[in-house]
Design a protein around this motif. Structure first.
Motif, PDB file in Angstrom:
ATOM      1  N   ASN A  21      -1.488   1.353   3.267  1.00  8.97           N
ATOM      2  CA  ASN A  21      -1.562   1.898   1.905  1.00  8.97           C
ATOM      3  C   ASN A  21      -1.824   0.839   0.838  1.00  8.97           C
ATOM      4  N   THR A  22      -2.668  -0.137   1.186  1.00  7.52           N
ATOM      5  CA  THR A  22      -3.114  -1.117   0.182  1.00  7.52           C
ATOM      6  C   THR A  22      -4.638  -1.057   0.103  1.00  7.52           C
ATOM      7  N   LEU A  23      -5.185  -1.593  -0.957  1.00 11.37           N
ATOM      8  CA  LEU A  23      -6.648  -1.594  -1.086  1.00 11.37           C
ATOM      9  C   LEU A  23      -7.273  -2.382   0.057  1.00 11.37           C
ATOM     10  N   LEU A  24      -6.620  -3.486   0.441  1.00 11.19           N
ATOM     11  CA  LEU A  24      -7.126  -4.251   1.587  1.00 11.19           C
ATOM     12  C   LEU A  24      -7.120  -3.382   2.848  1.00 11.19           C
ATOM     13  N   THR A  37      -9.844   8.149   5.100  1.00 11.71           N
ATOM     14  CA  THR A  37      -8.493   7.693   5.399  1.00 11.71           C
ATOM     15  C   THR A  37      -7.487   8.717   4.899  1.00 11.71           C
ATOM     16  N   GLU A  38      -6.401   8.805   5.625  1.00 13.67           N
ATOM     17  CA  GLU A  38      -5.228   9.504   5.112  1.00 13.67           C
ATOM     18  C   GLU A  38      -4.466   8.493   4.286  1.00 13.67           C
ATOM     19  N   THR A  39      -3.808   8.953   3.217  1.00  8.50           N
ATOM     20  CA  THR A  39      -2.915   8.083   2.471  1.00  8.50           C
ATOM     21  C   THR A  39      -1.872   8.937   1.772  1.00  8.50           C
ATOM     22  N   ASP A  40      -0.848   8.268   1.217  1.00  5.03           N
ATOM     23  CA  ASP A  40       0.290   8.984   0.641  1.00  5.03           C
ATOM     24  C   ASP A  40       0.387   8.681  -0.846  1.00  5.03           C
ATOM     25  N   VAL A  41       0.504   9.719  -1.661  1.00  3.02           N
ATOM     26  CA  VAL A  41       0.746   9.472  -3.084  1.00  3.02           C
ATOM     27  C   VAL A  41       2.185   9.873  -3.405  1.00  3.02           C
ATOM     28  N   THR A  48       4.479   7.328 -12.648  1.00  2.00           N
ATOM     29  CA  THR A  48       3.145   6.850 -12.255  1.00  2.00           C
ATOM     30  C   THR A  48       2.859   7.220 -10.806  1.00  2.00           C
ATOM     31  N   PRO A  49       1.721   7.895 -10.538  1.00  2.07           N
ATOM     32  CA  PRO A  49       1.378   8.163  -9.140  1.00  2.07           C
ATOM     33  C   PRO A  49       0.798   6.910  -8.477  1.00  2.07           C
ATOM     34  N   VAL A  50       1.423   6.533  -7.374  1.00  2.00           N
ATOM     35  CA  VAL A  50       0.994   5.336  -6.643  1.00  2.00           C
ATOM     36  C   VAL A  50       0.821   5.667  -5.174  1.00  2.00           C
ATOM     37  N   ILE A  51       0.164   4.748  -4.492  1.00  2.00           N
ATOM     38  CA  ILE A  51      -0.085   4.915  -3.065  1.00  2.00           C
ATOM     39  C   ILE A  51       1.046   4.231  -2.309  1.00  2.00           C
ATOM     40  N   PHE A  52       1.958   5.046  -1.786  1.00  2.00           N
ATOM     41  CA  PHE A  52       3.131   4.488  -1.103  1.00  2.00           C
ATOM     42  C   PHE A  52       3.741   5.586  -0.250  1.00  2.00           C
ATOM     43  N   HIS A  53       4.187   5.206   0.951  1.00  3.36           N
ATOM     44  CA  HIS A  53       4.698   6.200   1.890  1.00  3.36           C
ATOM     45  C   HIS A  53       6.193   6.457   1.748  1.00  3.36           C
ATOM     46  N   ASP A  54       6.987   5.377   1.668  1.00  6.68           N
ATOM     47  CA  ASP A  54       8.436   5.516   1.809  1.00  6.68           C
ATOM     48  C   ASP A  54       9.111   5.842   0.472  1.00  6.68           C
ATOM     49  N   ALA A  55      10.352   6.321   0.573  1.00  3.18           N
ATOM     50  CA  ALA A  55      11.161   6.526  -0.635  1.00  3.18           C
ATOM     51  C   ALA A  55      11.748   5.205  -1.120  1.00  3.18           C
ATOM     52  N   ALA A  91      -0.743  -5.696  -3.824  1.00  2.57           N
ATOM     53  CA  ALA A  91      -0.011  -4.810  -4.731  1.00  2.57           C
ATOM     54  C   ALA A  91       0.026  -3.386  -4.179  1.00  2.57           C
ATOM     55  N   ILE A  92       1.057  -2.657  -4.566  1.00  2.00           N
ATOM     56  CA  ILE A  92       1.047  -1.197  -4.358  1.00  2.00           C
ATOM     57  C   ILE A  92      -0.018  -0.653  -5.310  1.00  2.00           C
ATOM     58  N   PRO A  93      -1.041   0.032  -4.778  1.00  2.00           N
ATOM     59  CA  PRO A  93      -2.096   0.504  -5.693  1.00  2.00           C
ATOM     60  C   PRO A  93      -1.648   1.731  -6.489  1.00  2.00           C
TER      61      PRO A  93
END
Ligand code: G3P
Ligand code: MG
Length: 241
Positions: A21-24, A37-41, A48-55, A91-93
């Motif tokens: 879940n990073t740009l890289l 790609t699958e990803t998590d918002v 702010t909506p960010v791309i991150f899986h966990d709580a 960074a967390i995108p």
């Protein structure tokens, strides 16, 4: 006769090769051959909506504690490279930055709307809506998905004409009911429990089947024969069709 190729999607990018879940990670998945790609918002504490899986930040970053403690200003100081430290600072995108990245690459995204305990369903959909609908990706290159039935119903109302998928560990009657209610395009089902009958029942209702998380090429070949259309993999580099 033409045979449709299965869609290989990175699962959170290409986490076997680069931080998830990073740009890289997304660029790496694309270079490995994944056109989607699958990803998590998820939402930070400030919405702010960010791309991150966990709580929590514990597994993937150099911090600990809930992501509810983070705000937009913190993102350039939180390093999300924990699974691949050699990648340097990642960074967390924000969702907006990730959409720009997908557009630049020409990638499609299966955007999983992740509702954590600090976020009511409507807050998640309301935060994602302006970013996605004014963003650079055409709706043909977006599949919205969620495990959360309330989020799915709200997303169906907020995003008319966009493709949507119900994510589920088991293809239960309730899953099919919700899918019918929101006119879902797909069921995104768990690899471990998926049966041939689940695939046939889903397709008979006019939906496609995508599976997560597909890391074994031999098993993927069998599931292609069953009629599975899409595969989310941690190792997209291992799949060439
Ligand atoms: O979107 C399918 C899959 O990613 C769901 O599980 O926990 O990896 O988000 P998880
Ligand atoms: Mg996910």
């Amino acid at each position: 006769m033409s045979v449709k190729r299965p869609q290989i999607m990175g699962h959170r990018g290409a986490p076997s090769l680069a931080p998830e879940n990073t740009l890289l990670g997304f660029k790496t998945a694309f270079q490995a051959g994944a056109l989607w790609t699958e990803t998590d918002v998820s939402l930070l504490g400030d919405g702010t909506p960010v791309i991150f899986h966990d709580a929590t930040m514990d597994r993937c970053t150099d911090r600990s504690g809930s992501i509810a403690a983070l705000s937009l200003d913190d993102l350039q100081r939180v390093n999300a490279n924990q699974q691949h430290p050699a990648a340097g600072f990642q960074a967390i995108p924000t969702l907006a930055a990730a959409l720009d990245c997908f557009a630049d690459l020409g990638m499609g995204v299966n955007l999983e709307l992740k509702r954590h305990d600090h976020v009511p369903p409507a807050a998640l959909v309301d935060a994602v809506h302006p970013v996605l609908s004014s963003g650079p990706l055409p709706k043909e290159r977006v599949l919205l998905s969620s495990f959360d039935f309330d989020v799915l119903k709200l997303a169906c109302a907020a995003f008319p004409g966009w493709s949507i998928a119900v994510i589920a560990e088991n293809a239960t009657s309730e899953v099919f009911e919700v899918a019918q209610q929101i006119k879902a395009d797909a069921l995104n089902l768990w690899w471990e429990t998926l049966s041939y009958d689940d695939v046939q029942r889903t397709r008979a209702q006019g939906m496609t089947v995508n599976v997560w998380t597909a890391n074994e090429p031999d098993k993927v070949r069998s599931m292609i024969d069953w009629g599975v259309a899409g595969f989310m993999s941690d190792c997209p580099q291992n799949f060439r069709f």
